[in-house]
Design a protein around this motif. Structure first.
Motif, PDB file in Angstrom:
ATOM      1  N   VAL A 128      35.333  36.392  46.260  1.00 48.52           N
ATOM      2  CA  VAL A 128      35.386  36.315  47.724  1.00 48.52           C
ATOM      3  C   VAL A 128      34.701  37.526  48.350  1.00 48.52           C
ATOM      4  O   VAL A 128      33.985  37.408  49.349  1.00 48.52           O
ATOM      5  CB  VAL A 128      36.852  36.190  48.210  1.00 48.52           C
ATOM      6  CG1 VAL A 128      36.922  36.316  49.735  1.00 48.52           C
ATOM      7  CG2 VAL A 128      37.443  34.853  47.790  1.00 48.52           C
ATOM      8  N   GLY A 253      38.644  33.198  51.953  1.00 53.44           N
ATOM      9  CA  GLY A 253      37.655  32.272  51.401  1.00 53.44           C
ATOM     10  C   GLY A 253      37.507  31.037  52.265  1.00 53.44           C
ATOM     11  O   GLY A 253      36.390  30.573  52.535  1.00 53.44           O
ATOM     12  N   VAL A 281      33.404  30.939  46.736  1.00 52.53           N
ATOM     13  CA  VAL A 281      34.763  30.786  47.272  1.00 52.53           C
ATOM     14  C   VAL A 281      35.508  29.662  46.556  1.00 52.53           C
ATOM     15  O   VAL A 281      36.683  29.818  46.201  1.00 52.53           O
ATOM     16  CB  VAL A 281      34.700  30.501  48.793  1.00 52.53           C
ATOM     17  CG1 VAL A 281      36.053  29.999  49.300  1.00 52.53           C
ATOM     18  CG2 VAL A 281      34.284  31.757  49.538  1.00 52.53           C
TER      19      VAL A 281
END
Length: 290
Positions: A128, A253, A281
């Motif tokens: 992330v 994310g 993500v």
């Protein structure tokens, strides 16, 4: 799994709220007077809806103190966000804002909340962060003042997330109020703080800023407040069931993925960086869920 789905719901609400904010700024500007006036209307509309469905505010000293602290963080963060937009780079501001809401709660969860440190969490955190940094232009130069503001926003957003987690986890076993009541309480305080600042700034300015089509303005700002309130409420409820070190990487994310989709409504293009970010993500979120 139900609470993970709720987290994605909170991400969606937050994304739509950003769209409301962006529409407000594009039409009415981003001045501080306008910002704090919007804060007042947002709080009023959210509270009216909560009272209409039968929710009420209760009080305990511990929850009241944390509600004041959380509202104050938001008030100060708005000021620095506005200030850095005038002297810094918007994409870099967004990077620091999201990283603060990701890294600080993650550290808090592992070190102070007893969250286990798993391989999935580490993978998700790294991916992330990589997705966030992929969307930043490092060739652009910032002033020292702008860098300080970025760091302040980083700390404030992270501290706000930790405050919510601290209240919900209640490690000192104080008497606390429900998630709904706590959300309403800090929205009341936030609205009153915004009102005080708005009045002071309006007096200093010497005149009221004209607003075209006030019902549209109230609709946009009120809608933003409702979405903000329910997104935070959903997140607060989830903290009772999902560890902070898992919740905030997932929410960050989700924000990255939905931000690109929301941009389409403002004629922003989907870039290869955004597509790669989404892949990172999705892989990271899968790792943390497994």
């Amino acid at each position: 799994m139900f609470y993970y789905l709720l987290l994605f719901g909170a991400c969606t609400l937050s994304c739509i709220q950003v769209m409301f904010q962006k529409a407000t700024v594009k039409r009415y500007g981003s001045g501080l007077i306008n910002t704090y006036r919007a804060g007042v209307i947002s709080a009023i509309v959210f509270l009216l809806i909560m009272f209409a469905v039968g929710k009420r505010i209760t009080l305990t000293p511990f929850s009241f103190g944390l509600a004041i602290f959380f509202a104050l963080i938001n008030i100060v963060c708005i000021y620095f966000a506005f200030s850095v937009m005038k002297i810094g780079i918007l994409s870099r501001y967004s990077l620091f804002l999201n990283l603060g809401g990701l890294v600080i709660p993650f550290i808090y969860g592992v070190l102070f909340n007893g969250d286990p440190l798993t391989a999935g969490k580490i993978i998700c955190l790294v991916l992330v962060i990589a997705a966030l940094m992929l969307n930043i232009d490092f060739k652009s130069k910032d002033s020292k003042k702008a860098i300080i503001y970025y760091l302040v926003v980083f700390c404030l957003n992270g501290l706000a997330c930790v405050t919510l987690a601290f209240h919900q986890n209640n490690p000192w076993n104080f008497e606390i109020i429900s998630s709904e009541s706590f959300t309403m309480l800090y929205m009341v305080i936030y609205g009153l703080m915004s009102l005080a600042i708005y009045i002071a700034m309006s007096i200093k300015a010497g005149k009221q800023e004209p607003i075209e089509k006030k019902w549209l303005y109230i609709g946009l700002t009120g809608g933003s407040g409702v979405l903000y309130g329910f997104a935070n409420l959903t997140s607060t409820i989830c903290l009772l069931h999902v560890e902070p070190s898992m919740q905030y990487p997932i929410m960050t994310g989700g924000a990255i993925v939905l931000a690109g989709i929301a941009g389409l409504f403002f004629k922003e293009k989907i870039t290869w960086k955004y597509i790669v970010s989404c892949i990172l993500v999705i892989v990271g979120t899968t790792a943390i869920l497994l």
